[in-house]
Design an enzyme around this catalytic site. Structure first.
Site, short mmCIF file in Angstrom:
data_model
loop_
_atom_site.label_atom_id
_atom_site.label_comp_id
_atom_site.label_asym_id
_atom_site.label_seq_id
_atom_site.Cartn_x
_atom_site.Cartn_y
_atom_site.Cartn_z
N HIS A 197 0.86 -1.22 -0.01
CA HIS A 197 0.07 -0.14 -0.06
C HIS A 197 0.86 1.28 0.29
O HIS A 197 2.19 1.14 0.36
CB HIS A 197 -0.88 -0.06 1.28
CG HIS A 197 -2.01 -0.98 1.42
ND1 HIS A 197 -3.01 -0.81 0.15
CD2 HIS A 197 -2.53 -1.78 2.33
CE1 HIS A 197 -3.81 -1.93 0.51
NE2 HIS A 197 -3.49 -2.31 1.65
N CYS A 204 -0.33 1.49 -3.47
CA CYS A 204 -1.50 2.70 -3.31
C CYS A 204 -0.76 4.02 -3.26
O CYS A 204 0.24 4.36 -2.69
CB CYS A 204 -2.22 2.32 -1.92
SG CYS A 204 -3.02 0.95 -1.95
#
Length: 483
Positions: free
Chosen positions: A321, A364
């Site tokens: 992430h 992310c």
């Protein structure tokens, strides 16, 4: 100077069967084929060179050239007291190279021909060569020798080889055309073989060998294109470091809880694909799973401090992430992407100076969605999850040369991951590497194809899309040979 027999003995013990075959092939202009065919041991090969005056007293220049040509730089340095750089300088001296340009071309082609391509060569030559000479143990060098015996291959007779390469792998044909262009020039390429033999001569021979000093350099395909390739001949090529973060339970336990820290189901499918592909490309795989931010820093520092002197490249794949310019450890703490890439600059990692450093980041990076491709949310009932994998910020890649940073999507935008099939970006990347590297395509061509494939993907119902984007400071073509 006393003849260094002990050193030759050490060299002979280090050479494997394939390397001995390569040395014999490169020596065919100096030692008769019949004599070479009877040789099964490197010591006997050295004796044959001595008999022909190719090793006299303490003069091991020909053997040094042979070891350089087959990329046994370790033996060249440790046993014969030379180096890659010294050989590159020496071989640019007119008349110094003793391996013929033609013979070296064939050797380079044999190194670039994949296993399935070699089967195609044997199949297409089925009517030209005896079947007993095309058995599964026959190497590509053996095929070339048999073609020479039949008179369908020679220094002035490359037409059949060019036709075969055009059928099997166009990049091989371009290598031959490069050789002809460098050796004879554009005008002389239209001359017949018999006429050609009397033009250019030793001067042309030396010119091509100088242009191809780096064993893996594709050189120039025409007068206007002089882009060379990074050396990529070491075994292993280098380390492929995979940082694979899946379980973010530690982050979810943090107070306050970081946003969108679900477990990254499907990331192991990506990691498996990366392991498979980069193993085939002769990289040593080093995978680490579920690392905190501090652990990421420690692992990166370990590989920063390693000696990469005998390696040609470094690859790092990050699956996690993140947010813009940042990746997260499984504890929810941040690590700037720039911090990781800058660790491998020439100043911070001397043994990788001048060598390609490649980073692929699936993380992310933002929340915005691109219109044009539909998506599904990351619930247990649906196929795709939204991963906000944005493009790097401008300062994520060092300004220093020889870096490539591939991000899964554009800045501020999301990317997509299937819990069953992995991410769009990593899966497309691995598929295209696996398909295109055996054809000799460079990494930027491959990444362009990845862009095309990912941009065409879609999932319902919101008409969202994804576009990866690489950034690079590469100075040369980056090609990963399969052989």
């Amino acid at each position: 100077m006393e003849f260094p027999r002990q050193r030759l003995l050490v060299v002979s013990e280090e050479l494997d069967k394939a390397e001995l075959a390569a040395l014999k092939f490169l020596s065919l202009e100096h030692v008769p084929l019949r004599k070479l065919e009877a040789i099964q041991k490197a010591q006997d090969f050295f004796e044959a060179l001595q008999e022909k005056g190719m090793i006299e007293g303490g003069d091991l220049s020909f053997l040094k050239e042979l070891l350089y040509r087959i990329s046994r730089i370790d033996l060249l340095e440790a046993q014969l007291g030379s180096s890659r750089e010294q050989m590159e300088r020496d071989l640019q001296i007119p008349g110094r190279a003793r391996v013929s340009a033609y013979r070296y071309l064939l050797f380079q082609l044999s190194e670039d021909i994949a296993e399935d391509e070699m089967k195609s060569f044997k199949f297409l030559l089925g009517k030209e060569l005896p079947k007993c000479r095309l058995n599964p143990k026959t190497t590509m060098l053996d095929v070339f020798i048999e073609m020479e015996k039949k008179g369908i291959l020679g220094e002035d007779n490359l037409s059949m080889l060019k036709s075969l390469c055009a059928e099997i792998n166009i990049s091989l044909l371009k290598r031959i055309e490069e050789y002809e262009l460098n050796l004879f020039g554009e005008e002389e390429m239209v001359i017949t073989g018999e006429q050609r033999g009397s033009t250019g001569g030793h001067e042309a021979h030396a010119r091509w060998l100088v242009s191809s000093v780096a064993p893996d350099s594709p050189g120039r395909w025409n007068e206007s294109s002089r882009l060379e390739a990074y050396k990529m001949t070491s075994r292993p090529r280098g380390v492929c470091l995979i940082l694979n973060n899946h379980n973010f339970a530690k982050a979810r336990e943090a107070v306050p809880e970081p946003k969108n820290m679900k477990d990254r189901n499907g990331t192991d499918v990506d990691a498996a694909a990366l392991r498979r592909v980069f193993s085939k490309l002769h990289f040593t795989i080093a995978e680490y799973r579920d690392l905190t931010a501090e652990e990421i820093r420690k692992i990166v520092n370990i590989y920063r401090c390693q000696d990469h002197k005998d390696k040609d490249c470094f690859v790092c794949c990050i699956l996690s992430h993140g947010k813009k310019g940042i990746i997260y450890g499984v504890d929810g703490q941040e690590v700037p992407i720039q911090e990781l890439t800058t660790s491998f600059t020439g100043q911070n990692c001397h043994s990788l100076a001048g060598k390609p450093k490649v980073f692929f980041v699936q993380a992310c990076q933002g929340d915005a969605c691109q219109k044009g491709v539909t998506i599904e949310t990351d619930s247990g009932e649906q196929d795709y999850s939204i991963e906000t994998d944005a493009r790097f910020q401008l300062d994520c890649i060092p300004s220093e040369a020889d870096f490539l940073l591939g991000m899964a999507t554009l800045q501020d935008y999301v990317s997509y991951r299937s819990p069953r099939e992995g991410t769009w970006y990593i899966q497309a990347l691995c598929q295209h590497l696996e398909c295109s590297c055996p054809r000799g395509e460079d990494i930027l061509t491959i990444l362009t194809a990845v862009n095309q494939e990912v941009s065409r993907k879609s999932c319902k119902p919101n008409a969202e899309k994804q576009m990866p984007q690489p950034s690079f400071t590469l100075r040369k073509k980056l090609i990963f040979p399969v052989n």
